[in-house]
Scaffold this motif. Structure first.
Motif, PDB file in Angstrom:
ATOM      1  N   VAL B  53      61.536  42.800  34.734  1.00 49.46           N
ATOM      2  CA  VAL B  53      60.410  43.410  33.867  1.00 49.46           C
ATOM      3  C   VAL B  53      58.961  42.119  33.953  1.00 49.46           C
ATOM      4  O   VAL B  53      58.891  41.087  34.175  1.00 49.46           O
ATOM      5  N   SER B  54      57.704  42.615  34.683  1.00 43.57           N
ATOM      6  CA  SER B  54      57.069  42.549  34.799  1.00 43.57           C
ATOM      7  C   SER B  54      55.809  42.335  33.762  1.00 43.57           C
ATOM      8  O   SER B  54      55.594  43.047  33.192  1.00 43.57           O
ATOM      9  N   ILE B  55      55.213  41.406  33.381  1.00 44.81           N
ATOM     10  CA  ILE B  55      54.120  41.097  32.712  1.00 44.81           C
ATOM     11  C   ILE B  55      52.692  40.507  33.118  1.00 44.81           C
ATOM     12  O   ILE B  55      52.920  39.368  33.101  1.00 44.81           O
ATOM     13  N   PHE B  56      52.134  42.068  33.216  1.00 46.90           N
ATOM     14  CA  PHE B  56      50.694  41.306  33.631  1.00 46.90           C
ATOM     15  C   PHE B  56      49.448  41.775  33.857  1.00 46.90           C
ATOM     16  O   PHE B  56      49.631  42.885  33.859  1.00 46.90           O
ATOM     17  N   VAL B  57      48.763  41.676  33.365  1.00 50.77           N
ATOM     18  CA  VAL B  57      47.623  41.823  32.818  1.00 50.77           C
ATOM     19  C   VAL B  57      46.240  41.846  34.338  1.00 50.77           C
ATOM     20  O   VAL B  57      46.089  40.932  34.192  1.00 50.77           O
ATOM     21  N   ASN B  58      46.220  43.446  34.956  1.00 48.22           N
ATOM     22  CA  ASN B  58      45.946  42.845  35.302  1.00 48.22           C
ATOM     23  C   ASN B  58      44.184  43.901  35.870  1.00 48.22           C
ATOM     24  O   ASN B  58      44.301  44.312  35.827  1.00 48.22           O
ATOM     25  N   PRO B  59      43.355  42.608  36.331  1.00 48.96           N
ATOM     26  CA  PRO B  59      41.779  42.562  36.058  1.00 48.96           C
ATOM     27  C   PRO B  59      41.602  43.319  36.324  1.00 48.96           C
ATOM     28  O   PRO B  59      40.810  44.652  36.664  1.00 48.96           O
ATOM     29  N   ILE B  60      41.708  43.845  37.885  1.00 51.39           N
ATOM     30  CA  ILE B  60      41.516  44.833  39.082  1.00 51.39           C
ATOM     31  C   ILE B  60      41.800  46.636  38.044  1.00 51.39           C
ATOM     32  O   ILE B  60      40.737  47.196  39.047  1.00 51.39           O
ATOM     33  N   GLN B  61      42.179  46.742  37.412  1.00 47.44           N
ATOM     34  CA  GLN B  61      42.503  47.810  36.822  1.00 47.44           C
ATOM     35  C   GLN B  61      41.133  48.960  35.218  1.00 47.44           C
ATOM     36  O   GLN B  61      41.065  49.284  35.354  1.00 47.44           O
ATOM     37  N   PHE B  62      40.747  47.403  34.989  1.00 47.32           N
ATOM     38  CA  PHE B  62      39.847  47.720  33.463  1.00 47.32           C
ATOM     39  C   PHE B  62      38.376  47.406  34.584  1.00 47.32           C
ATOM     40  O   PHE B  62      37.851  46.388  34.984  1.00 47.32           O
ATOM     41  N   PRO B  64      34.181  47.196  33.927  1.00 39.85           N
ATOM     42  CA  PRO B  64      33.334  45.972  33.698  1.00 39.85           C
ATOM     43  C   PRO B  64      33.695  46.204  32.467  1.00 39.85           C
ATOM     44  O   PRO B  64      32.989  45.127  31.812  1.00 39.85           O
ATOM     45  N   ASN B  65      32.704  46.885  31.251  1.00 36.41           N
ATOM     46  CA  ASN B  65      33.121  46.923  29.601  1.00 36.41           C
ATOM     47  C   ASN B  65      33.760  47.341  28.980  1.00 36.41           C
ATOM     48  O   ASN B  65      34.462  47.769  27.754  1.00 36.41           O
ATOM     49  N   GLU B  66      35.535  46.667  29.506  1.00 28.28           N
ATOM     50  CA  GLU B  66      36.771  47.593  29.385  1.00 28.28           C
ATOM     51  C   GLU B  66      37.464  45.952  28.390  1.00 28.28           C
ATOM     52  O   GLU B  66      36.398  44.573  28.653  1.00 28.28           O
ATOM     53  N   ASP B  67      38.457  46.313  27.905  1.00 23.46           N
ATOM     54  CA  ASP B  67      39.177  45.308  26.779  1.00 23.46           C
ATOM     55  C   ASP B  67      39.897  44.719  27.891  1.00 23.46           C
ATOM     56  O   ASP B  67      40.678  43.955  26.855  1.00 23.46           O
ATOM     57  N   PHE B  68      39.505  43.877  28.899  1.00 22.68           N
ATOM     58  CA  PHE B  68      40.438  42.999  29.703  1.00 22.68           C
ATOM     59  C   PHE B  68      40.658  41.941  28.620  1.00 22.68           C
ATOM     60  O   PHE B  68      41.933  40.969  28.618  1.00 22.68           O
ATOM     61  N   ASP B  69      39.682  41.152  28.709  1.00 23.03           N
ATOM     62  CA  ASP B  69      39.638  39.613  28.346  1.00 23.03           C
ATOM     63  C   ASP B  69      39.608  39.915  26.322  1.00 23.03           C
ATOM     64  O   ASP B  69      40.881  38.678  26.218  1.00 23.03           O
ATOM     65  N   ASN B  70      40.138  41.099  25.774  1.00 21.89           N
ATOM     66  CA  ASN B  70      41.010  41.039  24.844  1.00 21.89           C
ATOM     67  C   ASN B  70      42.521  41.955  24.416  1.00 21.89           C
ATOM     68  O   ASN B  70      42.717  42.082  23.890  1.00 21.89           O
ATOM     69  N   TYR B  71      42.507  42.149  25.615  1.00 22.68           N
ATOM     70  CA  TYR B  71      43.426  42.646  26.022  1.00 22.68           C
ATOM     71  C   TYR B  71      44.859  41.634  25.831  1.00 22.68           C
ATOM     72  O   TYR B  71      45.148  40.340  25.684  1.00 22.68           O
TER      73      TYR B  71
END
Lengths: 282, 282
Positions: B53-62, B64-71
Motif C-alpha cells: 500500500v502506498s501512502i503519498f499525497v501527490n502534489p502534482i495532482q492538486f 494551486p487553490n486546492e487542499d494539498f497543504d491541508n490534506y
C-alpha cells in the motif's frame, strides 16, 4: 533465433528467461539495419543473457509529410544480420498489434529538451518516440536498453523519460558507427543518389574541423557559422548547426564539454550527425 | 508489516517476493485511510501473495487553490489500520523521494475522457494522477493494482493509461464503500462540519432516487435536472450532475447501462459520488 510478431508470443518466448531471472537486453529499431544497429546488438550481447531486438516502423513519430510510407522495410535481410550477431528474439509487430483497434488517448511528452534541434522541425516526433519506447519497455521489460548516440537528442529524451517515470531499466548509449569516409551510418543514407553520397561525408568532416578550431581557440559562434557556410557551399541545405552541453542546455562559448549538432538536407533526404568535444582546462 | 520510505528500500523488501515470482498486489492511496481503502486492501489480500500500500499525497495532482497543504496526513493511524487488514508493506515516500531534485520534464496526459466531469474543474489533475500512478507502477511492479469505483473517472483514466502504454498489470475496480446513511466514504468527509455531515448523504439519496425514476421511465434529462434542484435545495453547490456510459461517453437517454455522476460542494469541501444504473431490455 526466434521471430515474434505478437505481444503474447513475445511474452511466451521470454517467460523462461524471466523465470530464470536472466538479464534481458533490448535494442529498439525501425529495421533496415546497418552496422550502427548491429553495434547496439553486440553491446547488448556483452552485458545480457538474452537479447531482444524490435523492428517496428512507428507511425506516430513521423510527421504527415515525412517518409513513413517509404521508410525501407527489409525484414528478411535484417533477420539474417541479427542472427549473425547473436540476437535471440526479434519482435516485429504490426501497427495494429502495437496500437490496437481502439483509439489511443494517452500521450507522453518530454518538455524543454525537445523544443529545439530536431524537435523544432519535427513537431510531435519526440512524443511519438516517448510513447512507443514506453510501450516497448513495458512489453519487453528489459534490464538494459541500448540506443545509438547518433540520435543524441533522442537518447537524452529517453534518459529523461526513464528517470522521470522510474522505468526500471538502465539506458546504455552506444557511439556512432561511421562509414570509412566518416558519414554517420543511417537507414536514410540509402535514399541518397551516388552524387549526394559523395557530398554527405562533408558533414562529419566539418564537425571534426570545427572541433579542431574550438581546441585552437576560435570563437564558438564563428565555428558554428563556418560549418553552416561550408555545408551550404558543399550543396547541403542546413536545417540547424548548434552547440549544446551534453545535457542539451544552451552554451555560447567553449568553456566546458559540448556537443556540436548538424541537421541538413541533401535533396529530400534529411541527415543528422553530432560530435562531442571535450574541454580541458588550460 | 514493513514500512519503506525510499524506492531502494522498497526494492529490497520486494526482492524475495520477486525472486520467488509471488503475486504482488498494489493499492495506491493518499493515506487518511477509511473503510473504502481497507476494502481495496482486503480485495488485494484475496488475490495476491504480497500486498503493498502506498501512502503519498501527490502534489502534482492538486491545483494551486486546492487542499494539498491541508490534506490530512495520519500515517500512524493508517499503519495500524493496514496492519489489521493484512498489508505486508507500506510505501510512504517523501515528495523528494518521488520527484527528485532535478526538474521533471515528462508529462502524461489522457485526452477526451479527462475533458469533463472532474477534469473540467481540476485542470491538470488527471495528468498529475497519470504521472504518479505510472511512477508507482514502475516502482512497485505489481501484478494487480486496486482502485475504488468512487473515483470512477480516475479508474477509467487508469484503465486507459494501462491499455495504451501496455503497462504489465491488471487493474481491479472495487465498489464504493458507504457510511450507514449512504454517504460515500472519503478522506475529505473529515472536513465537514456536523451540520454539513447531515446534509451530505442527500447526494447518494438523490442518486438512488434518480435510478428508480429512470427505471420507471422518467426522461434522463428530467432526472438529472431533478437531482440538481434537489441538491441545491438541500444546501449543496452543484458542480456537475451528469450521465455517461461506463466508458465515459456522453449519453442522452436511458437506453443502455449508464453511470450517474455528482460533484458538489458543501462549504469549501468538494464531494463526489456516482451510481451505476443497469438497463434491462423490456
Amino acid at each position: 533465433m526466434k521471430t515474434e510478431t505478437t505481444i503474447q508470443g513475445l511474452a511466451g518466448s521470454l517467460q523462461p528467461a524471466r523465470t530464470a531471472r536472466k538479464i534481458i537486453g533490448f535494442v529498439p529499431t525501425m529495421g533496415n539495419l546497418h552496422q550502427g544497429h548491429l553495434n547496439l546488438v553486440r553491446e547488448a550481447r556483452k552485458l545480457c543473457d538474452v537479447v531482444v531486438v524490435s523492428i517496428f516502423v512507428n507511425p506516430i513519430q513521423f510527421g504527415p509529410n515525412e517518409d513513413f510510407d517509404n521508410y525501407p522495410r527489409t525484414l528478411d535481410q535484417d533477420s539474417q544480420l541479427l542472427a549473425d550477431v547473436g540476437c535471440d528474439i526479434i519482435f516485429a509487430p504490426s501497427v495494429e498489434q502495437m496500437y490496437g483497434k481502439q483509439p489511443r488517448l494517452t500521450n507522453i511528452s518530454v518538455s524543454e529538451i525537445t523544443n529545439d534541434l530536431c524537435g523544432k522541425q519535427r513537431p510531435g516526433h519526440f512524443d511519438g518516440v516517448a510513447v512507443v519506447v514506453t510501450k516497448l519497455f513495458n512489453i519487453v521489460q528489459p534490464n538494459y536498453a541500448f540506443f545509438g548516440q547518433k540520435d543524441f537528442q533522442q537518447l537524452a529524451v529517453i534518459r529523461q523519460l526513464v528517470r522521470d517515470l522510474n522505468i526500471p531499466l538502465e539506458v546504455i548509449g552506444v557511439p556512432i558507427a561511421r562509414a570509412e569516409d566518416g558519414l554517420a551510418l543511417s537507414s536514410r543514407n540509402g535514399y541518397l543518389t551516388e552524387e549526394q553520397r559523395k557530398i554527405a561525408p562533408s558533414i562529419f568532416q566539418n564537425l571534426k574541423h570545427a572541433a579542431a578550431e574550438l581546441q585552437q581557440g576560435t570563437d564558438l559562434t564563428e565555428v558554428l557559422a563556418n560549418i553552416k557556410t561550408s555545408l551550404t557551399e558543399a550543396g547541403l541545405v542546413v536545417d540547424y548547426v548548434e552547440a549544446r552541453t551534453p545535457q542539451l542546455q544552451g552554451i555560447d562559448q567553449f568553456n566546458q564539454d559540448l556537443v556540436l549538432f548538424v541537421a541538413a538536407k541533401l535533396g529530400t533526404t534529411r541527415l543528422i550527425d553530432n560530435l562531442q568535444v571535450k574541454h580541458t582546462a588550460s
